[in-house]
Scaffold this active site. Sequence first.
Site, PDB file in Angstrom:
ATOM      1  N   SER A   1       0.837  -1.267   0.052  1.00  0.00           N
ATOM      2  CA  SER A   1       0.053   0.171   0.062  1.00  0.00           C
ATOM      3  C   SER A   1       1.010   1.173   0.078  1.00  0.00           C
ATOM      4  O   SER A   1       1.591   1.810  -1.011  1.00  0.00           O
ATOM      5  CB  SER A   1      -0.987   0.002   1.159  1.00  0.00           C
ATOM      6  OG  SER A   1      -0.283   0.122   2.422  1.00  0.00           O
TER       7      SER A   1
ATOM      8  N   ASP B   1       8.907   5.660 -11.211  1.00  0.00           N
ATOM      9  CA  ASP B   1       8.271   6.299 -12.309  1.00  0.00           C
ATOM     10  C   ASP B   1       8.896   7.648 -12.582  1.00  0.00           C
ATOM     11  O   ASP B   1       9.082   7.924 -13.825  1.00  0.00           O
ATOM     12  CB  ASP B   1       6.697   6.157 -12.186  1.00  0.00           C
ATOM     13  CG  ASP B   1       6.045   5.035 -12.355  1.00  0.00           C
ATOM     14  OD1 ASP B   1       6.889   3.875 -12.420  1.00  0.00           O
ATOM     15  OD2 ASP B   1       4.809   4.696 -12.602  1.00  0.00           O
TER      16      ASP B   1
ATOM     17  N   LYS C   1      -1.045  -4.103  -3.359  1.00  0.00           N
ATOM     18  CA  LYS C   1      -2.431  -3.551  -2.773  1.00  0.00           C
ATOM     19  C   LYS C   1      -2.547  -2.155  -3.385  1.00  0.00           C
ATOM     20  O   LYS C   1      -1.710  -1.451  -2.771  1.00  0.00           O
ATOM     21  CB  LYS C   1      -2.380  -3.603  -1.314  1.00  0.00           C
ATOM     22  CG  LYS C   1      -3.626  -3.174  -0.860  1.00  0.00           C
ATOM     23  CD  LYS C   1      -3.676  -2.865   0.566  1.00  0.00           C
ATOM     24  CE  LYS C   1      -5.008  -2.363   1.059  1.00  0.00           C
ATOM     25  NZ  LYS C   1      -5.298  -1.089   0.411  1.00  0.00           N
TER      26      LYS C   1
END
Length: 407
Positions: A298, A309, A323
């Site tokens: 999470s 990214d 998750k």
Amino acid sequence: MSIVNRIKHAFTRTYHAWALLFSVLLCLILITPSTFAKQQFSQEQVEEILFHIHAYYVEDLPLSHIDNSNFEQLLSQLDPYSKYLSETELEAIFSAANGRYTGIGIEVEEIANRVVIINTLPGSPADIAGIEGGDKLVAINHQDVTDKDIAYVSKLLQKAEFSIIQVTVERKTRQLTLALRRQEINLESVTSLLLHNGNGYLSLNGFNNNSYHDVARHLNKLRIENGEPLAGLIIDLRDNPGGTLTSAVAISDLFLDAGTIVSTQGRFYDANQHFSAQQGDILNGAPVVIMINENSASAAEILAGALQDNRRALVVGTPSFGKGSVQSLIPVGNGTTALKLTTARYYTPSGRSIEGIGIEPDIILTKQVLSHLSKSAIMAGEQTAKKEQLARLDSHLTDARKLLKKH
């Protein structure tokens, strides 16, 4: 009148007040499994819960023929993170989000149908009593739990009649029974260490409302100890079960000058959000390595995904838990209980949903290599940690520096 219309009519009086009380979180997956426990609900509670599911659940479920007779069938269609929270469970979530926890201080995981202790919280009753990672739970207050799941064990610990809890564990070929006193524990979510060559090591055990300030404080401490800006930073997110969305976004922003951090998408308006970084990188571009494993989940995955990214960090380890959903706490009844409902999916800056997939590391490290790089060995200092493994960490920081220069 349809069930949905009847619910809307009955609930109009209080809807706007409740809507302002949402608390958004990313579930801490390793504390208890979030299944919808069997519960006896009144007709009024059924209608209230159905209203919330109709209005806010991440997927549009058919509710036109739902009543008390098939209510449990509807609940079984919800994802495993949606759950009705009792007063005790709701208090536990708020306490964890604020860096507090009442209990004996163990983190557990189900391994081969056994509940296994994977860690103890520093300074907790379990830590002081000598419980170790790898110990298998045998009994709680002399009640056998060898064939029980985490939810059952958690319920036994929460409902213990006395503050002293008898915990029996199996360690190799012998059993130990220890008397542990439940108490409030302050959760220290951040620890740090200055490595050689001016590199810093930062371990995050969770994401609570204090974690952002703790990270900034530890980074400042490392800089002062180093006498100059850090040459690089290792962020250890292994076995980090997550926490709050706001904490994950704020900590990610510390290391980014610009760009998307994370976005969320759901069915109702406020579930659709886009979080962007503000100018200012606390490390001034120094290379970052993030360590993850299969228990990083999470909020930990949001941080790893945001820096990966944006080409700000090199991610090493094994694929994370996966998750990719956001839960909201919705008050039920008089507000002492709540519905923890999945209201959105989150997406990394490149648009990836990691639900059921996880973050894929840039460099895969075997579990054997990761075991040599245990958090406890690193925090004990370079003298006790294996020098070749610390050298490997330094090489990853070098790789991260090259990666950053390319972008």
